[in-house]
Design a protein around this motif. Sequence first.
Motif, mmCIF file in Angstrom:
data_model
loop_
_atom_site.group_PDB
_atom_site.id
_atom_site.type_symbol
_atom_site.label_atom_id
_atom_site.label_comp_id
_atom_site.label_asym_id
_atom_site.label_seq_id
_atom_site.Cartn_x
_atom_site.Cartn_y
_atom_site.Cartn_z
ATOM 1 N N LEU A 315 0.853 -1.184 0.000
ATOM 2 C CA LEU A 315 0.000 0.000 0.000
ATOM 3 C C LEU A 315 0.887 1.231 0.000
ATOM 4 O O LEU A 315 1.760 1.371 0.856
ATOM 5 N N ASN A 316 0.644 2.112 -0.960
ATOM 6 C CA ASN A 316 1.409 3.351 -1.085
ATOM 7 C C ASN A 316 0.441 4.518 -0.940
ATOM 8 O O ASN A 316 -0.394 4.750 -1.811
ATOM 9 N N VAL A 317 0.547 5.241 0.182
ATOM 10 C CA VAL A 317 -0.281 6.423 0.414
ATOM 11 C C VAL A 317 0.620 7.644 0.601
ATOM 12 O O VAL A 317 0.386 8.512 1.443
ATOM 13 N N MET A 318 1.634 7.726 -0.215
ATOM 14 C CA MET A 318 2.584 8.839 -0.171
ATOM 15 C C MET A 318 1.873 10.165 -0.424
ATOM 16 O O MET A 318 1.023 10.283 -1.306
ATOM 17 N N ASN A 319 2.215 11.173 0.403
ATOM 18 C CA ASN A 319 1.725 12.542 0.197
ATOM 19 C C ASN A 319 0.197 12.604 0.140
ATOM 20 O O ASN A 319 -0.389 13.137 -0.801
ATOM 21 N N ASP A 321 -1.713 13.725 2.960
ATOM 22 C CA ASP A 321 -2.198 14.571 4.059
ATOM 23 C C ASP A 321 -2.583 13.754 5.292
ATOM 24 O O ASP A 321 -3.586 14.031 5.968
ATOM 25 N N LEU A 322 -1.770 12.754 5.601
ATOM 26 C CA LEU A 322 -2.032 11.935 6.779
ATOM 27 C C LEU A 322 -1.274 12.498 7.985
ATOM 28 O O LEU A 322 -0.171 13.029 7.856
ATOM 29 N N SER A 323 -1.847 12.330 9.160
ATOM 30 C CA SER A 323 -1.166 12.662 10.409
ATOM 31 C C SER A 323 -0.886 11.371 11.157
ATOM 32 O O SER A 323 -1.325 10.286 10.753
ATOM 33 N N GLY A 324 -0.183 11.472 12.269
ATOM 34 C CA GLY A 324 0.113 10.280 13.056
ATOM 35 C C GLY A 324 -1.137 9.580 13.560
ATOM 36 O O GLY A 324 -1.123 8.372 13.801
ATOM 37 N N GLU A 325 -2.231 10.343 13.711
ATOM 38 C CA GLU A 325 -3.470 9.741 14.184
ATOM 39 C C GLU A 325 -4.013 8.707 13.204
ATOM 40 O O GLU A 325 -4.687 7.749 13.607
ATOM 41 N N ALA A 326 -3.738 8.886 11.910
ATOM 42 C CA ALA A 326 -4.229 7.932 10.907
ATOM 43 C C ALA A 326 -3.669 6.545 11.156
ATOM 44 O O ALA A 326 -4.342 5.539 10.911
ATOM 45 N N LEU A 327 -2.427 6.482 11.663
ATOM 46 C CA LEU A 327 -1.797 5.187 11.871
ATOM 47 C C LEU A 327 -2.499 4.384 12.962
ATOM 48 O O LEU A 327 -2.430 3.156 12.982
ATOM 49 N N ALA A 344 6.287 11.442 2.881
ATOM 50 C CA ALA A 344 5.753 12.789 2.626
ATOM 51 C C ALA A 344 4.384 13.018 3.249
ATOM 52 O O ALA A 344 3.547 13.742 2.697
ATOM 53 N N ASN A 345 4.117 12.410 4.379
ATOM 54 C CA ASN A 345 2.942 12.708 5.188
ATOM 55 C C ASN A 345 3.421 13.297 6.519
ATOM 56 O O ASN A 345 4.452 12.873 7.050
ATOM 57 N N GLN A 346 2.696 14.250 7.074
ATOM 58 C CA GLN A 346 3.118 14.920 8.302
ATOM 59 C C GLN A 346 2.728 14.082 9.525
ATOM 60 O O GLN A 346 1.889 14.484 10.332
ATOM 61 N N LEU A 347 3.367 12.949 9.661
ATOM 62 C CA LEU A 347 3.001 12.014 10.718
ATOM 63 C C LEU A 347 3.443 12.497 12.092
ATOM 64 O O LEU A 347 2.689 12.465 13.057
ATOM 65 N N GLY A 348 4.688 12.889 12.183
ATOM 66 C CA GLY A 348 5.213 13.360 13.457
ATOM 67 C C GLY A 348 5.416 12.256 14.475
ATOM 68 O O GLY A 348 6.442 12.190 15.149
ATOM 69 N N LEU A 362 6.032 -6.696 7.907
ATOM 70 C CA LEU A 362 6.626 -5.746 6.974
ATOM 71 C C LEU A 362 8.008 -6.183 6.490
ATOM 72 O O LEU A 362 8.860 -6.610 7.273
ATOM 73 N N GLU A 363 8.201 -6.034 5.178
ATOM 74 C CA GLU A 363 9.505 -6.249 4.559
ATOM 75 C C GLU A 363 10.111 -4.928 4.103
ATOM 76 O O GLU A 363 11.328 -4.787 4.032
ATOM 77 N N LYS A 364 9.249 -3.942 3.790
ATOM 78 C CA LYS A 364 9.710 -2.614 3.385
ATOM 79 C C LYS A 364 8.835 -1.567 4.070
ATOM 80 O O LYS A 364 7.607 -1.678 4.062
ATOM 81 N N LEU A 365 9.483 -0.549 4.626
ATOM 82 C CA LEU A 365 8.756 0.522 5.298
ATOM 83 C C LEU A 365 9.385 1.862 4.911
ATOM 84 O O LEU A 365 10.587 2.071 5.093
ATOM 85 N N TYR A 366 8.565 2.742 4.365
ATOM 86 C CA TYR A 366 9.033 4.036 3.878
ATOM 87 C C TYR A 366 8.428 5.135 4.745
ATOM 88 O O TYR A 366 7.222 5.367 4.736
ATOM 89 N N LEU A 367 9.289 5.832 5.495
ATOM 90 C CA LEU A 367 8.869 6.911 6.389
ATOM 91 C C LEU A 367 9.662 8.188 6.125
ATOM 92 O O LEU A 367 9.847 9.010 7.027
ATOM 93 N N SER A 368 10.120 8.380 4.919
ATOM 94 C CA SER A 368 10.916 9.563 4.587
ATOM 95 C C SER A 368 10.044 10.819 4.584
ATOM 96 O O SER A 368 8.872 10.777 4.193
ATOM 97 N N HIS A 369 10.636 11.927 5.041
ATOM 98 C CA HIS A 369 9.975 13.237 5.023
ATOM 99 C C HIS A 369 8.616 13.194 5.719
ATOM 100 O O HIS A 369 7.599 13.649 5.200
ATOM 101 N N CYS A 370 8.585 12.621 6.911
ATOM 102 C CA CYS A 370 7.349 12.494 7.688
ATOM 103 C C CYS A 370 7.386 13.320 8.982
ATOM 104 O O CYS A 370 6.575 13.103 9.882
ATOM 105 N N GLU A 371 8.352 14.251 9.060
ATOM 106 C CA GLU A 371 8.482 15.129 10.219
ATOM 107 C C GLU A 371 8.668 14.343 11.515
ATOM 108 O O GLU A 371 8.103 14.672 12.568
ATOM 109 N N LEU A 372 9.467 13.298 11.447
ATOM 110 C CA LEU A 372 9.740 12.464 12.620
ATOM 111 C C LEU A 372 10.966 12.987 13.351
ATOM 112 O O LEU A 372 11.935 13.433 12.737
#
Length: 465
Positions: A315-319, A321-327, A344-348, A362-372
């Motif tokens: 599942l790819n939901v890049m960019n 407008d998700l926040s950490g609450e979505a997770l 590219a989601n503002q997860l924080g 999970l085998e692959k996890l992408y969290l780049s540019h998520c304001e972590l």
Amino acid sequence: MAIVSKAVFEKAAGKAPKLGTKLGMDRYVSANKALEPLGDRGRLFLVTVRPPNEALWLVGILEGPKFDGAQWTSKPSATPITDISGLRKKLKFESGAGITAAAGALGMSLQTPRKLTAADVALLDAAGGNGAASASDDAGDARPGGGRAANIVESTGGKSDALLAAVLDNPDDDDARRVYADALAQRNDPRGELVTLELALAGPLSIRRRDLMHARRAELLKQHGQTWFPYKVKFRTNRGFIWSVEGTLAQLGAATEVFANEPVIEVIARDANPATLGKAPWLARIRRLVVRGGIGDDGFGTLIAAKNVAALRELNVMNNDLSGEALGELGDRLPACTSLVLTANQLGDVSGLAEWAHVANLEKLYLSHCELDDIAPLLARPMPNLAKLCLSGNDLGDGVATAIAKAAAKLPALKRLELVETGVKLAGVKTLMSSKLGPQLHLDVRKTGIDADAVATYGGRVSAS
């Protein structure tokens, strides 16, 4: 008509073969079930292409071969090696397409069997002085007394639908594709050649051979692409079939035939309403879903709650407008997911991800540019299958290296770690590369101020600039 490869022909005839030589071929080594229609009535016609000017040679004819469980045998062919280059523009085949290969691609173009017309047979009979046969390419080999390919005159009839269904039901099974390609080839359908070409292109090839195959593929698509793929959506092919489609829900909904006729495993949905997307009938068989359009937290929760996404592997939901609450909506959902792209989601905050019941898959996890700025909650969970972790573009500092090194026992499969623009320092690199992850880890720390010379001792396992 089908081709004997240069290597196999020269094994039979030597490096300097002479026209007029009788090779006495008397067998075709293959147990391919697609040859069964030959019975004891078929005629197998073999040609080869000779350098440097792509001369087309007739090299043997097998009359009425019989199958012994491993090979098709006949009386030794009395046909002498004959140059039939002059027939290139005269042979039309039942497709009517004739031989249209570009310069340098004749051998490749003949990999697909060609069903001969009566007129073609008459021309070849006259040229060979002994009759000619049709041929079907196979994984068998030609040798003195052997043919590489044989063309079956009979149609596959009602088998085609069942063979296509096998491809649709088993999109990862290359053997199913090869059998279907053989069935198409028996009817001289050039789509079979496309399947064969793209299967070969998916494997190792020399540069020259790959270039020739790409050229032939482009030629086939130019001639037949509109007929094979008449769909009004953007798509990509792989191994002879469409595997990825892209469009709005309206476009995808109007292209129902593409899902019925092609083993589509990836959908890129643009500007999709999550509730409507979750109910799409084709979604249940999709392996990889890419959502583009800013669905937000509520849309994410609606989508992953849909029954049709339960089998998603990626599942790819890049960019979006998700926040950490979505997770926090993940809960026990997406049980088959092994790749999750949240870039590219503002997860924080990644606490919700750490609480996901299936994070260990999970085998692959992408969290780049998520304001972590902290991934400690995630590292508290064992992720035994995680091979790739992308954290680039987050202000994590040097502490991220220490945290991951300490969690090495929970990350036994991690082979690629991306920390581009994270503020990690050389000391952090050394910490990671001396941890339990070190021997298998490739680390990317570009744009962190670390000089490439400083990590040269790691023999290319650290990328820096």
